[in-house]
Scaffold this active site. Structure first.
Site, PDB file in Angstrom:
ATOM      1  N   GLY A   1      52.273  24.260 106.566  1.00  0.00           N
ATOM      2  CA  GLY A   1      52.844  25.744 106.816  1.00  0.00           C
ATOM      3  C   GLY A   1      52.363  25.826 105.494  1.00  0.00           C
ATOM      4  O   GLY A   1      52.277  25.891 103.622  1.00  0.00           O
TER       5      GLY A   1
ATOM      6  N   GLY B   1      55.762  23.801 103.045  1.00  0.00           N
ATOM      7  CA  GLY B   1      55.865  22.465 103.319  1.00  0.00           C
ATOM      8  C   GLY B   1      54.052  22.029 104.310  1.00  0.00           C
ATOM      9  O   GLY B   1      54.153  22.768 105.051  1.00  0.00           O
TER      10      GLY B   1
ATOM     11  N   VAL C   1      55.038  19.220 107.409  1.00  0.00           N
ATOM     12  CA  VAL C   1      55.650  18.439 108.312  1.00  0.00           C
ATOM     13  C   VAL C   1      54.768  17.272 108.908  1.00  0.00           C
ATOM     14  O   VAL C   1      54.010  17.004 109.478  1.00  0.00           O
ATOM     15  CB  VAL C   1      56.017  19.908 109.526  1.00  0.00           C
TER      16      VAL C   1
ATOM     17  N   LYS D   1      60.225  17.812 106.930  1.00  0.00           N
ATOM     18  CA  LYS D   1      59.669  19.356 106.126  1.00  0.00           C
ATOM     19  C   LYS D   1      60.112  18.603 104.934  1.00  0.00           C
ATOM     20  O   LYS D   1      60.757  18.905 103.991  1.00  0.00           O
ATOM     21  CB  LYS D   1      60.056  20.096 106.793  1.00  0.00           C
TER      22      LYS D   1
ATOM     23  N   ASP E   1      59.432  35.465 112.051  1.00  0.00           N
ATOM     24  CA  ASP E   1      58.144  35.059 112.494  1.00  0.00           C
ATOM     25  C   ASP E   1      57.760  34.674 114.008  1.00  0.00           C
ATOM     26  O   ASP E   1      57.686  33.485 114.506  1.00  0.00           O
ATOM     27  CB  ASP E   1      57.562  33.960 111.460  1.00  0.00           C
TER      28      ASP E   1
END
Length: 891
Positions: free
Chosen positions: A88, A91, A93, A108, A205
């Site tokens: 993302g 970061g 994952v 993460k 989001d």
């Protein structure tokens, strides 16, 4: 089927789905692979990779080379990182295993670039702290966060629950969920979101790929990477520092416009998009393949088919629920995710939804749907009732409902607090009104007409008794929204619209006020049955036209006001005796004719005496505000201060410290500090006002925007240009939200920013900002006067900065001509025009012209205003500075 044949079949369905619009892909797959669930699963998995799913779902084709990664598996304290799940903006994952206790987790890691920023680590770990407080079966849990020491140095990480499940929409397709099951599923998602809101966290989001549904049907909300902590005392900002927060297709209009008020209604909108997609297979707004600005426009303008058009069998209730969740104005949406969940469950259980007026027939239909075994008997009974006496039944039902609502209205009326000066403190009354408003919203869901009445009365008390316009606006907006659904009498709606127009006249949206007033005037003139209403509307309209300097239109309205007052009697004639001279004076002042305005006004001593004897009369307060502006425009700063100090004393005695009225007067007094050159005290005063009007005080964004705008000007004049730019940008963001991108106050802030850009040497930005401000002022009917002169002064200076002083001369000469021809020599706002022209003439070695201009202004002010006038003193100082500059240049 052989493996090759299977591969070809998957490929065919996949390619057909990719070519279809994204909203239709799930349906294309389901139709093409009917009767083959495994084929559906394979194709949907491929589509997952083809699109842009959540970081939790992306399965990379290969690991990117990372100079700070020694390879996988990688030991990190108690965790062993096994494979990359996805990436993302903040970061990466990883799927991992925790050693003690042993369990699968997702880890993460903050991106190195953000970690290097310093604050990136702080925000990243604060996100973990916020999410660790959430303990709900519908939210993925955070186990641990911190900083691990790895081979390349310290690494911020978050260890969280690893969820095995399918994205929301895919789960519904693969399970073949019917409509009630889909609504029940989304209601569970709403429950989880409501829980996070109750704990101060807005997700921002929400989308199907961020909601995984486990095999047992429990949805789990993931990826709070751009979550916002609503009540974080440390001032948490969004983890992603981006103008556009979230995913475009699911983004609410206010986020798409670059505004982030931090409220829960943004998540409610995203839930509405998910609901629309879950039921219809389409997203309301298709953003794929669009340019960014096109997608933002589609979201902002809210153009898409109603759910009922796509899925006629969904029913009117669900269509209305979806439409309410997707309203462009956040104030018109469901005010909580829990309220949306409650209506979804009402539809499943065949109960009335809260957003629809519960008429007797509507309730009866729901009862029959809830009891299908009795439906045949019920149908016979209904037929018999209609044959035997349908009108009597209807009258009985209506009478019973009306009696109930009358009783409720009377009960709430008895609870409504009344402000009595000197008896009850304003803050205590405001708290009671707030509590009563919330109680009415909760208890009167089935009686929108009654709640509209209560909210309107609350707005009236806020406005007339306490002078708290922000709270009044919220209550009045609620009443107007309810009037669309409730059986509200036309007269009552008219009164609410009139109050709405009056509020907007005080706020940042005078153009909205005029539109409402014109509509009310048209309706009332057509009916012609109430001169009192006509009087009120025309008086508000006259003040609006006067404030815009539209003298001819204002004069026509004043004649009508005088005619109506003669019909209505003594009280209205007495009101006109104060109001009409002030309205006329306001028009002259805004047309740049301060001397003529003063001649129409009562003497300053009489205005101050009226404040001390009748401080509650709005006519005296309007006269005091206007008198201060007139005196200020004439350069009499001390007289203006005297009027404002008297007004503040009367305001504090009547309304108390925490009121719109008191803050408005304090703002004007702080402005006087700035005019007198006490910049540091003025900046501190505006900073205090901005704090008072923020979330911890009055919570009034309009007043806060005004204070920040003025604070930014003070910072500019103190030479703290970076702070000034940031403060003015904050003010402009607020003002765009409260008044719209083309409101006058937005133009004013743009003009102030243009001055900052000039001082920073950013000529092109200054020119663009000043020209946009000028365009808005022209759009709003601005007449030639102080504001136009200032526009031209900035535009001229910007052109000079870009192309040299010769390019500036024409605009600066026009600016000064406006100052001279309109009698604006005493107006401090146009001083910038003469100062800019002098600078340019000197740069072009035309010092004699500069001396002539300064001499003419000084002589004119001595004749018209006198030697002791502040404007005359400024002109004298300007002349002395010019002599010194010319002498210095000649050496």
């Amino acid at each position: 089927m052989s493996d090759d044949a299977r591969f070809q079949r998957v490929k065919e369905v996949f390619l057909a789905a990719v070519e279809a619009p994204i909203g239709e892909r799930a349906r294309v797959v389901a139709d093409a692979a009917a009767g083959d669930p495994a084929l559906v699963a394979d194709v949907m998995a491929l589509l997952d990779h083809h699109g842009s799913p959540s970081p939790y779902l992306r399965e990379p084709t290969g690991l990117e080379a990372d100079p700070k990664n020694d390879g996988l598996p990688l030991a990190m304290g108690r965790y062993v990182l096994e494979r990359l799940l996805g990436e993302g903006a903040t970061g990466r994952v990883f799927a991992a295993t925790q050693r003690n206790p042993r369990r699968p987790v997702a880890v993460k890691l903050l991106r190195p670039g953000l970690q290097a920023e310093g604050r990136g680590t702080e925000r990243f770990l604060r996100e973990a702290e916020v999410l660790a407080k959430l303990d709900h079966p519908g939210i993925a849990r955070v186990y641990e966060s911190g900083i691990a020491m790895l081979a390349w140095g310290p690494q911020a990480f978050i260890a969280m629950e690893r969820i095995d499940g399918q994205p929301l929409t895919q789960f519904a397709i693969r399970r073949g969920l019917d409509l009630p099951a889909k609504l029940a599923l989304l209601a569970k998602v709403c429950d989880a979101v409501e829980y996070s809101h109750a704990h101060g966290v807005v997700h921002r989001d929400l989308k199907p790929s961020n909601v995984l549904v486990q095999e047992d049907g429990q949805p789990r909300v993931l990826d709070f990477g751009v979550a916002h902590a609503m009540h974080d005392e440390t001032g948490t900002q969004p983890t992603l520092g981006s103008d556009l927060v979230g995913t475009l297709a699911y983004m609410c209009p206010e986020y798409a416009e670059g505004n982030d008020p931090g409220g829960v209604q943004g998540d409610v909108y995203s839930l509405g998009v998910m609901l629309y997609e879950l039921v219809s297979g389409f997203r309301p707004v298709v953003t794929d393949g669009s340019r960014l600005w096109e997608a933002v426009r589609e979201i902002r303008e809210h153009r898409f088919p109603r759910l009922l058009e796509r899925v006629p069998e969904c029913g009117e209730d669900l269509d209305l629920v979806v439409d309410t969740a997707l309203r462009a104005d956040p104030r018109e949406r469901y005010q909580s995710a829990g309220a949306l969940a409650a209506d979804l469950r009402r539809i499943v259980e065949n109960h009335p939804v809260s957003v629809r007026r519960p008429t007797p027939l509507y309730r009866l239909r729901g009862l029959l749907r809830r009891t299908p075994r009795r439906s045949i008997v019920g149908g016979v009974v209904i037929a018999a009732m209609f044959v035997g006496g349908a009108l009597s039944l209807r009258q009985w039902l209506l009478t019973r409902e009306q009696l109930t609502e009358m009783s409720l209205a009377a009960n709430y009326g008895s609870l409504l607090p009344k402000y009595r000066p000197g008896v009850h403190p304003p803050d205590a009354i405001a708290e009671q009104l707030s509590n009563l408003s919330q109680r009415a919203t909760t208890e009167l869901k089935l009686h929108p007409a009654v709640e509209a009445d209560v909210q309107f009365r609350i707005a009236t008390e806020y406005t007339l008794s306490l002078g708290r316009f922000a709270e009044a606006e919220r209550a009045l907006q609620r009443a107007l929204d309810l009037s669309d659904r409730g059986n509200v009498q036309n007269r009552f709606v008219w009164d609410m619209m009139l109050r709405w127009a009056a509020l907007n006249a005080w706020r940042d949206s005078p153009h909205r006020s005029e539109a409402v007033l014109r509509r009310l005037l048209e309706v009332q003139e057509r009916r012609g049955d109430d001169p009192q209403r006509l009087f009120l509307v025309r008086r508000l309209l006259a003040w609006h036209l006067a404030s815009a300097g539209r003298v001819d239109e204002m004069t026509r309205e004043v004649r009508e006001i005088e005619r109506l007052a003669s019909i209505l009697g003594t009280r209205y004639l007495e009101s006109n005796a104060i109001d009409i001279p002030c309205i006329k004076a306001s028009a002259l002042l805004n047309a740049g004719k301060a001397e003529e305005a003063e001649k129409l006004m009562p003497p300053v001593a009489d205005i101050i005496r009226g404040l001390s004897t009748s401080p509650w009369q709005i006519g005296h307060r309007n006269a005091a505000h206007l008198a201060a502006f007139v005196q200020l425009s004439l350069g009499r700063v001390e007289v203006a201060r005297e009027v404002l100090v008297a007004l503040l004393q009367a305001t504090l005695a009547e309304f108390g410290q925490a009121s719109f009225e008191a803050v408005a007067v304090r703002t004007r007094l702080a402005g006087l500090m700035w005019l007198q050159g006490d910049l540091q005290e003025a900046e501190r005063a505006f900073a205090e006002i901005a704090q008072w009007t923020g979330a911890g005080g009055l919570n009034d964004p309009v007043l806060r925007g005004q204070a920040l705008n003025s604070q930014g000007v003070c910072l500019r004049d103190l030479g703290r240009l970076t702070e000034a730019e940031n403060t003015l940008n904050e003010a402009m963001a607020i003002r765009i939200t409260t008044g719209g991108p083309e409101s006058v106050v937005v133009a004013n802030t743009r003009l102030n920013l243009a001055w900052v850009y000039l001082r920073l040497g950013r000529g092109r930005e200054a020119l663009a900002a000043a020209e946009e401000a000028a365009r808005i002022h022209r759009l709003r009917g601005e007449r030639p006067g102080p504001t136009e002169a200032e526009h031209l002064a900035v535009i001229g200076r910007a052109k000079g900065l870009i192309d040299g002083p010769a390019a500036a001369l024409e605009d600066l000469q026009r600016a000064w001509r406006i100052r001279w021809d309109n009698g604006l020599l005493a107006n401090w706002q146009t001083d910038s025009a003469v100062e800019a022209l002098i600078d340019t003439l000197l740069a072009l070695d035309r010092s004699e012209e500069a001396q002539d201009i300064v001499h003419r202004e000084h002589v004119k002010l001595l004749e018209t205003a006198g030697a002791e006038n502040a404007a005359t003193k400024r002109a004298s100082a300007r002349r002395e500075r010019l002599v010194q500059r010319i002498a210095h240049r000649s050496r």
